[in-house]
Enzyme design. Structure first.
Site, PDB file in Angstrom:
ATOM      1  N   PHE A  23       0.860  -1.187   0.000  1.00  0.00           N
ATOM      2  CA  PHE A  23       0.000   0.000   0.000  1.00  0.00           C
ATOM      3  C   PHE A  23       0.897   1.239   0.000  1.00  0.00           C
ATOM      4  CE2 PHE A  23      -3.095   3.048   1.646  1.00  0.00           C
ATOM      5  CZ  PHE A  23      -4.192   2.729   0.868  1.00  0.00           C
ATOM      6  N   TYR A  58      -0.419  -2.949   8.238  1.00  0.00           N
ATOM      7  CA  TYR A  58      -1.056  -3.719   9.314  1.00  0.00           C
ATOM      8  C   TYR A  58      -0.687  -5.198   9.245  1.00  0.00           C
ATOM      9  CZ  TYR A  58      -4.710  -5.134  12.589  1.00  0.00           C
ATOM     10  OH  TYR A  58      -5.385  -5.648  13.663  1.00  0.00           O
ATOM     11  N   GLU A  59      -0.400  -5.696   8.058  1.00  0.00           N
ATOM     12  CA  GLU A  59      -0.062  -7.113   7.876  1.00  0.00           C
ATOM     13  C   GLU A  59       1.414  -7.422   8.131  1.00  0.00           C
ATOM     14  OE1 GLU A  59      -3.797  -6.177   6.329  1.00  0.00           O
ATOM     15  OE2 GLU A  59      -1.958  -5.352   5.466  1.00  0.00           O
ATOM     16  N   ALA A  81       4.596   2.517   4.430  1.00  0.00           N
ATOM     17  CA  ALA A  81       4.258   3.936   4.510  1.00  0.00           C
ATOM     18  C   ALA A  81       2.801   4.080   4.931  1.00  0.00           C
ATOM     19  CB  ALA A  81       4.492   4.624   3.167  1.00  0.00           C
ATOM     20  N   ILE A  83       0.211   6.966   5.744  1.00  0.00           N
ATOM     21  CA  ILE A  83       0.040   8.400   5.545  1.00  0.00           C
ATOM     22  C   ILE A  83      -1.318   8.815   6.100  1.00  0.00           C
ATOM     23  CG2 ILE A  83      -0.055  10.249   3.825  1.00  0.00           C
ATOM     24  CD1 ILE A  83       1.683   8.356   2.019  1.00  0.00           C
ATOM     25  N   SER A  86      -8.130  11.576   6.490  1.00  0.00           N
ATOM     26  CA  SER A  86      -9.102  12.391   7.222  1.00  0.00           C
ATOM     27  C   SER A  86      -9.865  11.607   8.286  1.00  0.00           C
ATOM     28  CB  SER A  86     -10.090  13.024   6.229  1.00  0.00           C
ATOM     29  OG  SER A  86     -10.738  12.003   5.491  1.00  0.00           O
ATOM     30  N   HIS A  89      -8.246   6.138  11.080  1.00  0.00           N
ATOM     31  CA  HIS A  89      -7.644   4.887  10.618  1.00  0.00           C
ATOM     32  C   HIS A  89      -6.119   4.908  10.755  1.00  0.00           C
ATOM     33  CE1 HIS A  89      -6.363   2.011   7.368  1.00  0.00           C
ATOM     34  NE2 HIS A  89      -7.225   1.274   8.037  1.00  0.00           N
ATOM     35  N   PHE A 114      12.648  -1.166  12.063  1.00  0.00           N
ATOM     36  CA  PHE A 114      11.361  -0.517  11.810  1.00  0.00           C
ATOM     37  C   PHE A 114      11.580   0.618  10.821  1.00  0.00           C
ATOM     38  CE2 PHE A 114       7.964   2.515  12.743  1.00  0.00           C
ATOM     39  CZ  PHE A 114       6.856   1.691  12.801  1.00  0.00           C
TER      40      PHE A 114
END
Length: 156
Positions: A23, A58-59, A81, A83, A86, A89, A114
């Site tokens: 992503f 998240y994975e 990444a 980012i 609005s 999340h 990390f």
């Protein structure tokens, strides 16, 4: 005083994985290139570098857990990444990704870095993926190489 630290060199035998969240791939592809560059510059052998792709940040902790359990790698460099948008999340994904990587690292005790960007906007991410602020993928790989050598020094 005796100082113990890890060197920033590889023998060419170390097996290191990069776990990359796809992503925001325009950013994360650059982080992977930076990590690969650091690996090669510090003496790594490309045949001992693996790329593990996951859908999003998240994975990463789950893939990290699987990669460590496989016993195929001496160290693992995580990049991604996240980012801010609005909605809240960003906060959940960033916190759980960081916590998951940290917990997994401590659980198994092998060097993990990390290199997951957590930025307010795309411009900050671009800056950290190879422009004004350097390449955080390069830095994350350099950190994991140093920690791998420290691990070897302290374990011996």
């Amino acid at each position: 005083m005796n100082t113990i630290e890890g060197k920033l060199t590889l023998t060419g035998k170390e097996k290191i994985a990069i776990i990359n969240a796809r992503f925001n791939h325009i950013i994360t592809d650059r982080l992977v290139e930076g990590a690969k560059d650091a690996f090669m510059r510090h003496g790594g052998d490309e045949k001992n570098l693996s790329l593990i792709l996951v859908p999003g940040a998240y994975e990463i902790p789950f893939a990290l857990d699987l990669a460590i359990k496989s016993s195929k790698f001496d160290a693992i460099c995580c990049v991604g990444a996240i980012i801010r948008g609005s909605t809240p999340h960003f906060d959940y994904v960033a916190a759980e990704t960081a916590k998951g990587i940290a917990q997994t690292t401590l659980k198994y005790g092998i060097p993990v870095s990390f290199g997951v960007l957590t930025t307010e906007n795309i411009e900050q991410a671009i800056e950290r993926a190879g422009s004004k602020a350097g390449n955080k993928g390069f830095e994350a790989m350099s950190s994991v190489i140093e920690m791998l050598n420290l691990y070897k020094n302290l374990k011996a």
